[in-house]
Motif scaffolding. Sequence first.
Motif, short mmCIF file in Angstrom:
data_model
loop_
_atom_site.label_atom_id
_atom_site.label_comp_id
_atom_site.label_asym_id
_atom_site.label_seq_id
_atom_site.Cartn_x
_atom_site.Cartn_y
_atom_site.Cartn_z
N GLN A 53 38.53 49.17 97.40
CA GLN A 53 39.28 47.93 97.61
C GLN A 53 40.53 47.89 96.72
N LEU A 118 41.31 42.81 101.96
CA LEU A 118 40.35 42.17 102.85
C LEU A 118 39.45 43.21 103.51
N GLU A 152 34.32 38.57 103.59
CA GLU A 152 35.63 38.99 104.07
C GLU A 152 36.56 39.43 102.95
N SER A 153 36.37 38.88 101.77
CA SER A 153 37.29 39.20 100.68
C SER A 153 36.63 39.73 99.42
N ARG A 154 35.30 39.70 99.33
CA ARG A 154 34.63 40.10 98.10
C ARG A 154 33.41 40.96 98.39
#
Length: 168
Positions: A53, A118, A152-154
Amino acid sequence: MKNEGFSMVELVVVVTIIGILAITLGFSYQGWLGRYKVESAVKGLYSDMMSAQTMAMRRDIRYFVDFPSATTYRIIVDGNGDNKLTAGVGDTVQPQFPKTLDYPVTGAVTLTFDSRGLIYQGAPPGVLITAPVPIWMTSTSNPDYDCIMVSESRVYIGQMNGGACVVK
């Protein structure tokens, strides 16, 4: 009369106590080793996912975390820019991959990290990746971390409790 040495009864008692302690410590060590292996596998996978990420955001390119089997995973860079996982066709597997896990993971899907960090395409909110705890481990020796929850983000790391991943 001066008597030096140990009697046979004293010797048997000491050897028995040492034997009981050795057996107890052996079972304790086996439980600790099982917890360590599960936690180590989950923490390693979590760390690699977080690295993917971060690298996606830093390099402004997509990264994929792919699970070709239940016990292996790899991180792939979208080298050809087509925003799809096409390993070997412009996309490159990172040099230290694939990595093998000691325990099979369940619920693994291909995760895509975009340039904003994301996570999507095959990773709907609530994707759960778990490393099963060995059958011989007791409920009191469960590992602290044995699951990964992806939103979605973590990416979260946690412990399974009643079929749910409790994020820590």
